[in-house]
Scaffold this active site. Structure first.
Site, mmCIF file in Angstrom:
data_model
loop_
_atom_site.group_PDB
_atom_site.id
_atom_site.type_symbol
_atom_site.label_atom_id
_atom_site.label_comp_id
_atom_site.label_asym_id
_atom_site.label_seq_id
_atom_site.Cartn_x
_atom_site.Cartn_y
_atom_site.Cartn_z
ATOM 1 C CE LYS A 71 -15.221 18.662 -0.777
ATOM 2 N NZ LYS A 71 -15.743 17.305 -0.647
ATOM 3 C CG ASP A 107 -13.862 14.023 0.231
ATOM 4 O OD1 ASP A 107 -13.920 14.123 1.473
ATOM 5 O OD2 ASP A 107 -14.227 14.929 -0.552
ATOM 6 N N GLY A 130 -23.865 7.892 -8.951
ATOM 7 C CA GLY A 130 -23.447 9.287 -8.886
ATOM 8 C C GLY A 130 -22.117 9.498 -9.584
ATOM 9 N N GLY A 133 -18.513 15.212 -7.132
ATOM 10 C CA GLY A 133 -17.197 15.302 -6.492
ATOM 11 C C GLY A 133 -16.869 14.079 -5.642
#
Ligand code: NDP
Length: 283
Positions: A71, A107, A130, A133
């Protein structure tokens, strides 16, 4: 009778690739749309990513997804980036525009679309577990959508603080970091809680995020990015508390719908895509 045997090609580059169900979801959408498009799931090791992108260009692919571990690395091989891909610093969808291959990130946008089916995030207070990504993509899109505050909870302080600095520096949201060295109580002013860690992902389905589930309140929306299995321990606990919940399949479907729109210019049928995934994960 005119004959035409040249399909438009899209696909995915990742490693490992075999357990990624995106190909089944996208090809079900193309079939339902009655368009002659294909999606090819390709296992590409990091050392061959440049060759894979050059191959896609040579074969006139209309675009492709990138997943782990490409990515960020793919950016060096592209001709430009969309706004949020630039802020996020990662690309999950490459789109051919004219002769250029442009990196986008769907996303966070896919997550946002699923969230908006339950709640309008503008002005809300969000806690994100978190800072990898997926968290970066979600946090940037939530900030661009006008949430009031974002608390980033992460085990690794450096990664958490880097995301907080990005949000405070490049968007108007108020972001701060909370360390995750003990069980977290969810503060009373949090409206939306998001798990964007890998906790709960198959095969570690019994793993639970280290929060005090007694502090979940029915007024909260609780979302999880884990697509497999979609019903995580966190979502089970949230449902038991009466919270509205959003699973990782919603994000997966919505980011796919956005990718298909970028590539084909047409709206895919999200129900067909969700049903395809439901059937896969029911097995
Ligand atoms: P990354 O590897 O970039 O980040 C992983 C994050 O999880 C880090 O913040 C890491 O914390 C945290 N983490 C992992 N294990 C633990 C633990 N035991 N305790 C606390 N924190 C932990 O992964 P991604 O962000 O790329 O992916 C995260 C998840 O999102 C994956 O499960 C993926 O499947 C899912 N995803 C879902 C999508 C969808 O469409 N539904 C789309 C994209 C991703 P630390 O920094 O401290 O190591």
């Amino acid at each position: 009778m005119s004959l035409h045997f040249l399909s438009e090609i899209t696909g995915s580059f990742s490693q490992p690739a075999a357990e990624n169900p995106t190909v089944a979801m996208v090809e079900a959408a193309y079939k339902e749309m009655k368009i002659d498009w294909r999606y090819i799931n390709c296992e590409v090791p990091p050392a061959l990513l440049a060759d894979a992108v050059a191959g896609a260009k040579a074969m006139n692919w209309q675009g492709f997804n990138c997943s782990v571990p490409h990515k960020v690395a793919v950016i060096a091989h592209l001709d430009g980036l969309g706004e949020s891909a630039q802020l996020i610093g990662a690309v999950n969808t490459v789109v051919k525009r004219g002769d250029d291959y442009i990196g986008e990130n769907t996303d966070g946008k896919g997550f946002l679309q699923g969230l908006r089916q339950q709640v309008e995030p503008h002005g809300k207070s969000v806690m994100i577990l978190g800072a990898g990504g997926a968290a970066r993509a979600i946090a940037v899109e939530l900030a661009l959508a006008g949430v009031a505050s974002i608390t980033i909870v992460n085990r690794n302080k450096n990664r958490g603080q880097t995301l907080v600095d990005l949000l405070n520096g490049k968007t108007t949201v108020k972001a701060h970091y909370l360390s995750w060295d003990k069980t977290i109580d969810i503060p009373e002013d949090i409206d939306i809680l998001v798990n964007s860690t890998t906790i709960g992902l198959y095969p570690h389905v019994e793993q639970e995020v280290n929060i005090n589930s007694e502090t979940l309140r029915a007024e909260m929306v609780v979302a999880d990015v884990i697509p497999n299995p979609p019903k995580t321990k966190l979502l089970e606990a949230a449902q038991a508390k009466g919270c509205q919940v959003i699973d990782g399949l919603a994000m997966l479907v919505n980011q796919g719908v956005l990718g298909i729109k970028y590539w084909t210019g047409h709206d895919a049928n999200s129900d067909v895509m969700r049903q395809t995934l439901n059937a896969i994960f029911a097995k």
